[in-house]
Motif scaffolding. Structure first.
Motif, PDB file in Angstrom:
ATOM      1  N   MET A 529      81.622 -29.324 -87.253  1.00  0.00           N
ATOM      2  CA  MET A 529      82.039 -27.939 -87.483  1.00  0.00           C
ATOM      3  C   MET A 529      83.369 -27.854 -88.218  1.00  0.00           C
ATOM      4  O   MET A 529      83.500 -27.142 -89.228  1.00  0.00           O
ATOM      5  CB  MET A 529      82.103 -27.245 -86.117  1.00  0.00           C
ATOM      6  CG  MET A 529      82.932 -26.030 -86.001  1.00  0.00           C
ATOM      7  SD  MET A 529      82.939 -25.403 -84.313  1.00  0.00           S
ATOM      8  CE  MET A 529      84.232 -26.410 -83.565  1.00  0.00           C
ATOM      9  N   VAL A 530      84.381 -28.557 -87.743  1.00  0.00           N
ATOM     10  CA  VAL A 530      85.712 -28.477 -88.348  1.00  0.00           C
ATOM     11  C   VAL A 530      85.712 -29.094 -89.741  1.00  0.00           C
ATOM     12  O   VAL A 530      86.329 -28.561 -90.670  1.00  0.00           O
ATOM     13  CB  VAL A 530      86.755 -29.152 -87.435  1.00  0.00           C
ATOM     14  CG1 VAL A 530      88.097 -29.280 -88.134  1.00  0.00           C
ATOM     15  CG2 VAL A 530      86.904 -28.369 -86.139  1.00  0.00           C
ATOM     16  N   LEU A 531      85.031 -30.220 -89.919  1.00  0.00           N
ATOM     17  CA  LEU A 531      84.994 -30.857 -91.237  1.00  0.00           C
ATOM     18  C   LEU A 531      84.300 -29.972 -92.265  1.00  0.00           C
ATOM     19  O   LEU A 531      84.740 -29.872 -93.423  1.00  0.00           O
ATOM     20  CB  LEU A 531      84.276 -32.209 -91.151  1.00  0.00           C
ATOM     21  CG  LEU A 531      85.115 -33.379 -90.626  1.00  0.00           C
ATOM     22  CD1 LEU A 531      84.258 -34.638 -90.544  1.00  0.00           C
ATOM     23  CD2 LEU A 531      86.330 -33.635 -91.519  1.00  0.00           C
ATOM     24  N   ILE A 532      83.224 -29.328 -91.862  1.00  0.00           N
ATOM     25  CA  ILE A 532      82.501 -28.449 -92.792  1.00  0.00           C
ATOM     26  C   ILE A 532      83.388 -27.287 -93.213  1.00  0.00           C
ATOM     27  O   ILE A 532      83.510 -26.960 -94.398  1.00  0.00           O
ATOM     28  CB  ILE A 532      81.197 -27.933 -92.145  1.00  0.00           C
ATOM     29  CG1 ILE A 532      80.205 -29.089 -91.987  1.00  0.00           C
ATOM     30  CG2 ILE A 532      80.577 -26.817 -92.980  1.00  0.00           C
ATOM     31  CD1 ILE A 532      79.000 -28.744 -91.136  1.00  0.00           C
ATOM     32  N   TYR A 533      84.033 -26.650 -92.237  1.00  0.00           N
ATOM     33  CA  TYR A 533      84.864 -25.494 -92.557  1.00  0.00           C
ATOM     34  C   TYR A 533      86.057 -25.888 -93.420  1.00  0.00           C
ATOM     35  O   TYR A 533      86.362 -25.223 -94.420  1.00  0.00           O
ATOM     36  CB  TYR A 533      85.351 -24.828 -91.271  1.00  0.00           C
ATOM     37  CG  TYR A 533      86.277 -23.664 -91.530  1.00  0.00           C
ATOM     38  CD1 TYR A 533      85.780 -22.479 -92.078  1.00  0.00           C
ATOM     39  CD2 TYR A 533      87.629 -23.750 -91.252  1.00  0.00           C
ATOM     40  CE1 TYR A 533      86.619 -21.416 -92.332  1.00  0.00           C
ATOM     41  CE2 TYR A 533      88.480 -22.691 -91.513  1.00  0.00           C
ATOM     42  CZ  TYR A 533      87.965 -21.520 -92.047  1.00  0.00           C
ATOM     43  OH  TYR A 533      88.808 -20.474 -92.300  1.00  0.00           O
ATOM     44  N   TYR A 534      86.726 -26.954 -93.036  1.00  0.00           N
ATOM     45  CA  TYR A 534      87.887 -27.430 -93.808  1.00  0.00           C
ATOM     46  C   TYR A 534      87.498 -27.708 -95.258  1.00  0.00           C
ATOM     47  O   TYR A 534      88.189 -27.303 -96.204  1.00  0.00           O
ATOM     48  CB  TYR A 534      88.443 -28.693 -93.147  1.00  0.00           C
ATOM     49  CG  TYR A 534      89.092 -29.672 -94.088  1.00  0.00           C
ATOM     50  CD1 TYR A 534      90.399 -29.492 -94.518  1.00  0.00           C
ATOM     51  CD2 TYR A 534      88.387 -30.794 -94.542  1.00  0.00           C
ATOM     52  CE1 TYR A 534      90.986 -30.390 -95.398  1.00  0.00           C
ATOM     53  CE2 TYR A 534      88.969 -31.698 -95.408  1.00  0.00           C
ATOM     54  CZ  TYR A 534      90.270 -31.486 -95.837  1.00  0.00           C
ATOM     55  OH  TYR A 534      90.845 -32.380 -96.697  1.00  0.00           O
ATOM     56  N   SER A 535      86.389 -28.389 -95.459  1.00  0.00           N
ATOM     57  CA  SER A 535      85.974 -28.797 -96.794  1.00  0.00           C
ATOM     58  C   SER A 535      85.523 -27.604 -97.632  1.00  0.00           C
ATOM     59  O   SER A 535      85.941 -27.438 -98.787  1.00  0.00           O
ATOM     60  CB  SER A 535      84.839 -29.820 -96.682  1.00  0.00           C
ATOM     61  OG  SER A 535      84.409 -30.240 -97.952  1.00  0.00           O
ATOM     62  N   LEU A 536      84.677 -26.744 -97.066  1.00  0.00           N
ATOM     63  CA  LEU A 536      84.159 -25.619 -97.829  1.00  0.00           C
ATOM     64  C   LEU A 536      85.240 -24.579 -98.104  1.00  0.00           C
ATOM     65  O   LEU A 536      85.196 -23.889 -99.128  1.00  0.00           O
ATOM     66  CB  LEU A 536      82.975 -24.980 -97.083  1.00  0.00           C
ATOM     67  CG  LEU A 536      81.733 -25.863 -96.933  1.00  0.00           C
ATOM     68  CD1 LEU A 536      80.595 -25.087 -96.276  1.00  0.00           C
ATOM     69  CD2 LEU A 536      81.279 -26.412 -98.286  1.00  0.00           C
ATOM     70  N   ASN A 537      86.194 -24.459 -97.212  1.00  0.00           N
ATOM     71  CA  ASN A 537      87.304 -23.542 -97.452  1.00  0.00           C
ATOM     72  C   ASN A 537      88.085 -23.975 -98.693  1.00  0.00           C
ATOM     73  O   ASN A 537      88.407 -23.157 -99.564  1.00  0.00           O
ATOM     74  CB  ASN A 537      88.222 -23.511 -96.230  1.00  0.00           C
ATOM     75  CG  ASN A 537      89.069 -22.266 -96.156  1.00  0.00           C
ATOM     76  OD1 ASN A 537      88.557 -21.154 -96.038  1.00  0.00           O
ATOM     77  ND2 ASN A 537      90.376 -22.433 -96.210  1.00  0.00           N
ATOM     78  N   ASN A 538      88.381 -25.269 -98.797  1.00  0.00           N
ATOM     79  CA  ASN A 538      89.063 -25.790 -99.984  1.00  0.00           C
ATOM     80  C   ASN A 538      88.198 -25.667-101.234  1.00  0.00           C
ATOM     81  O   ASN A 538      88.704 -25.412-102.336  1.00  0.00           O
ATOM     82  CB  ASN A 538      89.450 -27.253 -99.769  1.00  0.00           C
ATOM     83  CG  ASN A 538      90.643 -27.416 -98.859  1.00  0.00           C
ATOM     84  OD1 ASN A 538      91.523 -26.572 -98.816  1.00  0.00           O
ATOM     85  ND2 ASN A 538      90.683 -28.501 -98.103  1.00  0.00           N
ATOM     86  N   TYR A 539      86.901 -25.846-101.072  1.00  0.00           N
ATOM     87  CA  TYR A 539      85.971 -25.741-102.197  1.00  0.00           C
ATOM     88  C   TYR A 539      85.985 -24.319-102.766  1.00  0.00           C
ATOM     89  O   TYR A 539      86.025 -24.120-103.994  1.00  0.00           O
ATOM     90  CB  TYR A 539      84.569 -26.107-101.740  1.00  0.00           C
ATOM     91  CG  TYR A 539      83.514 -26.040-102.821  1.00  0.00           C
ATOM     92  CD1 TYR A 539      83.557 -26.894-103.914  1.00  0.00           C
ATOM     93  CD2 TYR A 539      82.467 -25.118-102.748  1.00  0.00           C
ATOM     94  CE1 TYR A 539      82.581 -26.835-104.920  1.00  0.00           C
ATOM     95  CE2 TYR A 539      81.499 -25.056-103.731  1.00  0.00           C
ATOM     96  CZ  TYR A 539      81.559 -25.909-104.811  1.00  0.00           C
ATOM     97  OH  TYR A 539      80.603 -25.850-105.793  1.00  0.00           O
ATOM     98  N   ILE A 540      85.986 -23.323-101.887  1.00  0.00           N
ATOM     99  CA  ILE A 540      86.024 -21.927-102.328  1.00  0.00           C
ATOM    100  C   ILE A 540      87.316 -21.646-103.086  1.00  0.00           C
ATOM    101  O   ILE A 540      87.311 -21.001-104.137  1.00  0.00           O
ATOM    102  CB  ILE A 540      85.878 -20.981-101.119  1.00  0.00           C
ATOM    103  CG1 ILE A 540      84.459 -21.069-100.547  1.00  0.00           C
ATOM    104  CG2 ILE A 540      86.194 -19.540-101.509  1.00  0.00           C
ATOM    105  CD1 ILE A 540      84.275 -20.313 -99.247  1.00  0.00           C
TER     106      ILE A 540
END
Length: 622
Positions: A529-540
């Motif tokens: 959960m945390v890795l997905i959010y951290y990564s996609l937030n930076n991607y956006i």
């Protein structure tokens, strides 16, 4: 040097009339009582230095304006000096005349920004993303985009910057102070997220006090999450105009106050209304903290600090049922749950209000006001002050553009859907665990709350892994120009774990299997959960650069909508499908979504060019 000579000295073509020293060093002028430059004696008024063409060029300033930093004020106007909020200069003052001499004019900037954002293969007008909907992609727009161009600024205006090594610049604060503030602000996010789920550990107390069913009690959780999606419409403009500190002080103060009627609510309607307002007020902690942390770190080093922000909104809700399950079982008092929440919020209100202002545009506004008073020159200001800010621009940036992106940017919508799914699954766990551990194992709310501890442990592992991802990204930055897809490493690592967690939860939902089985699913879920959010937030952020705030607002809206909706049907879903298939249905969806970060990693750039109306990303900038 008279007034005209002072202005002309900023033009590189005319510096031959000055001495070599004058043309190479920051210039000086003597402000008169009415704010103009004059040749009055130095002992009468204070000398003030400004930058020259050469001094700016030595610092890397050229005729091409870069895309503003993520934390720059949102505006539909193109800025002639977007570096103002990140550049430190020896004098702290940059005349508009000097920028004109370099080639920074509204018309030139408009053309440059069009090339940067639209790309050579798809030239369009230089209008804002919202207004460009009327232009056909691939055709040269004939609109001048007057609303988007910087106005013709008075050449005697001087923009304020931080001076070299300026202690007012948050980037120059000691490292231990910046990291201390980062931790405190992350705890603020945990506090807000905790408040949204605090009542989930004692829904029985709501049912008992108001004589309502479980569905009505669940609304007390969902409505606060809905408030999270609407609050940024208030606090983002407040932050842009008055600063983060003011926004935290007002919003968290209201949040503390509105916990009182939550605790004393005479009926369910009052409780639901106040919970919704608590979500609106407290949402500043979710929509501004990421910006506050980014304010304190340069772009190349802020990733590790932002990882704490990615960790906080997903761990906070887990602490809610963990703490309040014991309050519910021990006392049976709904009001005590809200008194504890109020105390936590009160402490964080005081702490967040004590943290100094971190938002550079507001700091520079205050510095400009101070310099105007000290020098008597009314033309010292920030570019935001020079251009002016209208309510329509604020509404466009905070409301219209996020909605526009939600219907015109398929890549953003797909990314936000995955973030929404993960956030929704977290809130689904709050109501799935009581069914699994309450109905299957007969545990009360206090023991059910303990089952959330593995999620926290998994999230901590993910936080440690984000540092590995950041190191890999920094290595890429040193080797070549990064692309948004380079940010997807964390999501590629975490995506399989989120799906594995749900498969484990469904497969171990048998009474003869010890509770360690389903509880261990939390380890994998918290990690993924945390890795997905951290990564996609930076991607956006990297995909939308100049409009990152609007893109993130789209994410917050969709995420909050999912987080509010899932609790309303999770219990019924598990009762209808049974404990196994309730989890496996979600596992099928999560498994399908594993393909998203891998697909975007390989084909993301092409998809962004084909599916987006414009290419807003960092790799479209020369």
């Amino acid at each position: 040097m008279n007034r005209q000579e002072s202005i002309n000295s900023f033009n590189s073509d005319e510096t031959s009339s000055l001495s070599d020293v004058e043309s190479q060093q920051p210039q000086q002028y003597i402000p008169s009582e009415n704010g103009s430059k004059s040749n009055m004696a130095p002992n009468q008024l204070k000398l003030t230095r400004t930058e020259t063409v050469k001094s700016l060029q030595d610092m890397g300033v050229s005729s091409k304006a870069p895309v503003p930093d993520v934390n720059a004020p949102q505006s539909s106007k193109n800025k002639i000096f977007p570096e103002e909020y990140t550049l430190e200069t020896p004098t702290g003052l940059v005349p508009v005349a000097t920028l004109h001499s370099i080639g920074r004019t509204s018309t030139a900037i408009s053309r440059t920004r069009t090339r940067q954002i639209d790309g050579a293969s798809s030239p369009s007008s230089n209008e804002d993303a919202l207004e460009s909907d009327n232009n056909e992609k691939g055709k040269e727009g004939d609109s001048s985009g007057a609303n988007d161009e910087a106005p013709d600024l008075d050449p005697e205006i001087e923009f304020v910057t931080f001076v070299t090594g300026d202690p007012e610049n948050p980037h120059n604060w000691p490292g231990w102070i910046r990291w201390s503030y980062t931790v405190l602000l992350s705890i603020l996010v945990i506090c807000v997220a905790y408040g949204s789920a605090c009542i989930s550990g004692g829904l029985g107390t709501v049912e008992k006090k108001y004589h309502v069913g479980m569905e009505a009690a669940i609304l007390s959780c969902s409505l606060m999450v809905i408030g999270f999606s609407l609050g940024p419409l208030i606090w983002s403009p407040v932050s842009d105009l008055y600063g983060r500190r003011v926004a935290y002080f007002v919003s968290m103060g209201l949040y503390v106050i509105f916990n009182i009627p939550c605790a004393l609510a005479p009926n369910l309607g009052c409780l639901l209304a106040c919970r919704f307002l608590c979500g609106v007020w407290s949402s500043s902690g979710l929509c501004l903290v990421g910006g506050s942390i980014a304010d304190m770190f340069p772009s190349e080093t802020r990733g590790k600090a932002i990882a704490f922000f990615a960790f906080a909104p997903y761990v906070g809700p887990v602490v809610g049922p963990l703490v309040n399950g014991f309050i519910s079982v021990s006392t049976g008092r709904m009001d005590l749950i809200f008194w504890v929440n109020m105390a936590f919020a009160g402490v964080m209100w005081i702490i967040s209000s004590a943290i100094p202002e971190t938002y550079a545009p507001v700091i520079l506004k205050r510095k400009a006001a101070r310099l105007r008073k000290e020098t008597g020159n009314p033309k010292i200001m920030t570019e935001q002050e020079a251009q002016g800010v209208s309510m329509s621009e604020m509404m466009r940036a905070c409301l219209l553009r996020p909605l526009y992106f939600a219907v015109t940017e398929p890549v953003l919508v797909a990314t936000c859907f995955y973030v929404c799914l993960i956030y929704s699954l977290l809130y689904a766990f709050f109501f799935a665990f009581p069914v699994i551990f309450g109905e299957l194992y007969g545990y009360k709310d206090n023991l059910v709350g303990l089952m959330f501890i593995p999620i926290v442990i998994g999230a901590l592992w993910a936080l440690a892994t984000t540092f590995y991802c950041e190191n890999k990204y920094l290595k890429i930055v040193k080797e070549r120009k990064p692309t948004p897809e380079d940010r997807l490493l964390g999501a590629k690592i975490g995506a399989p774990f989120a799906a594995i967690a749900l498969w484990i939860l469904g497969a171990t939902a048998y009474k003869h299997i010890i509770w360690v089985g389903p509880a261990s699913a939390g380890l994998a879920f918290g990690f993924g959960m945390v890795l997905i959010y951290y990564s996609l937030n930076n991607y956006i952020i990297d995909c939308y650069v100049q409009y990152a705030s609007s893109a993130l607002a789209t994410k917050v809206f969709l995420r909050s909508a999912g987080g509010a909706a899932f609790p309303l049907f999770t219990i019924q879903m598990y009762h209808k499908l049974n404990l196994h298939w309730g989890s496996w249905l979600l596992a099928f969806i999560s498994t399908a979504m594993i393909a998203l970060p891998f697909a975007f990693s390989y084909w993301g750039k092409g998809l962004r060019h084909k599916l987006s109306k414009k290419d807003y990303s960092i790799d479209s900038i020369e």
